[in-house]
Design an enzyme around this catalytic site. Structure first.
Site, short mmCIF file in Angstrom:
data_model
loop_
_atom_site.label_atom_id
_atom_site.label_comp_id
_atom_site.label_asym_id
_atom_site.label_seq_id
_atom_site.Cartn_x
_atom_site.Cartn_y
_atom_site.Cartn_z
CB CYS A 62 -0.95 0.01 1.19
SG CYS A 62 -1.99 -1.46 1.25
CG HIS B 66 -3.18 3.33 1.84
ND1 HIS B 66 -3.71 2.90 0.63
CD2 HIS B 66 -3.28 2.28 2.68
CE1 HIS B 66 -4.09 1.65 0.76
NE2 HIS B 66 -3.84 1.25 1.99
CG ASN C 57 -6.69 -0.83 1.26
OD1 ASN C 57 -5.97 -0.47 0.33
ND2 ASN C 57 -6.20 -1.21 2.43
#
Ligand code: ACO
Length: 325
Positions: free
Chosen positions: A119, A252, A282
């Protein structure tokens, strides 16, 4: 004259299939796995995510995002002299999705490689491209974050499968006489491998171990807020700036509570936080460039704004990039 790098165009792409929490809960319910829209929204802020069809690969999402970014920058693919794709879900073990993307863009010759920092991949990739531009090794880079995380989700594990989605985001980063990227700060700590990983490997042509995502959500949560604050502060210090200079925080997009916790620690009002986790879930390395592009196209982020981009993910890896847009 000092050589800097500057974002000249952004783009993104989401696969058309949008799955709401209620739809996902109904699908999981058919297999005896209980979840609900209320639980997912309250714990994560996610309302929907997009899933790619089985035949669609990371490079297919990346090529749409890349074309959008090139168009926004007013550039042809043939002018690009560096391609980096941040991904943990590449099309193949090798070659890289970056070389496959290069071919899909109809160009050849420039260096192209994948970067794997889960990520944090996009802030890592942006920092590498910035360094290559500053060193003179490149002058017009295409930096992409693209993922098909749905491929590595365990749809029998409700603690993880409700969190992730697929998508791609991209920027064109060009050499410039004015900054641009002001500072960045990257870190990793491999002792946390176990709390977020895909522990399977390909060996002798077969998958050994578990090829699906495993996560200790609470351990990730605790680590994430702390390191995101540290990385933001270190980046501001390197650039000689303070929190007050940040126009937009684009973290993020993992969980609204992590994002709000970070904004609070940096004493930033919530209206300076760019939020797309509600609609995207996500999307790992794709989440920051997807959020950036959404904020640019909606008119939130304007030319000259100072942006703090921040990533954190498996490894553990984390980092931040401060830039004038
Ligand atoms: N639906 C309904 N109930 C659920 C679900 C679900 N999808 N998932 C878990 N539960 C249950 C648990 O079984 C538990 O039940 P119990 O109390 O009977 O044992 C209860 O909900 C609470 O579980 P917790 O794990 O304590 O819930 P928590 O509030 O910690 O939220 C979450 C879990 C959302 C995963 C949270 O820990 C989190 O967001 N962590 C960060 C992880 C993250 O964002 N990772 C993304 C990748 S890394 C990164 O990008 C930074």
């Amino acid at each position: 004259m000092t050589r800097y790098s500057r974002i000249t165009g952004t783009g993104s792409y989401l696969p058309p299939k949008r799955v709401t929490n209620a739809q996902l809960a109904a699908q999981l319910g058919e297999r005896g796995i209980e979840t609900s829209d209320d639980w997912i929204v309250e714990r994560t802020g996610i309302r929907a995510r997009h899933f790619a069809e089985p035949e669609v690969a990371t490079s297919d999402l990346a090529v749409h995002a890349a074309r959008n970014a090139l168009e926004a920058a007013g550039r042809q693919a043939s002018e690009i002299d560096l391609i980096i794709v941040a991904t943990s879900t590449p099309d193949m073990v090798f070659p890289s999705s970056a070389t496959i993307l290069q071919n899909k863009l109809g160009v050849a010759g420039c260096p192209a490689f994948d970067l794997q920092a889960v990520c944090s991949g996009f802030v890592y990739a942006l920092t590498v491209a910035d360094s290559m531009i500053k060193s003179g090794a490149a002058s017009k880079a295409l930096v992409v974050g693209a993922e098909v995380f749905s491929r590595i989700l365990d749809f029998t594990d409700r603690t993880t499968c409700v969190l992730f989605g697929d998508g791609a985001g991209a920027v064109v980063l060009e050499a410039s006489d004015t900054p641009g990227i002001l500072a960045s700060d990257l870190h990793a700590d491999g002792k946390h491998v176990e709390i977020l990983c895909v522990p399977g490997t390909v060996f002798g042509g077969k998958v050994h171990g578990n090829p699906l995502l495993r996560m200790d959500g609470q351990a990730v949560f605790k680590l994430a807020v702390g390191v995101l604050e540290e990385a933001a502060r270190a980046t501001l210090a390197k650039a000689g700036k303070t929190e007050a200079d940040i126009d937009w925080l684009i973290p993020h997009q993992a969980n609204i509570r992590i994002m709000q916790g970070t904004a609070k620690k940096l004493k930033l009002p919530m209206d300076k936080l760019v939020v797309t986790v509600d609609e995207h879930g996500n999307t790992s390395a794709a989440s920051i460039p997807l959020a950036l592009d959404a904020a640019v196209r909606s008119g939130k982020v304007r030319k000259g704004d100072t942006l703090m981009l921040e990533g954190v993910g498996g490894g553990f890896t984390w980092g931040a990039v401060l830039l004038d847009f």
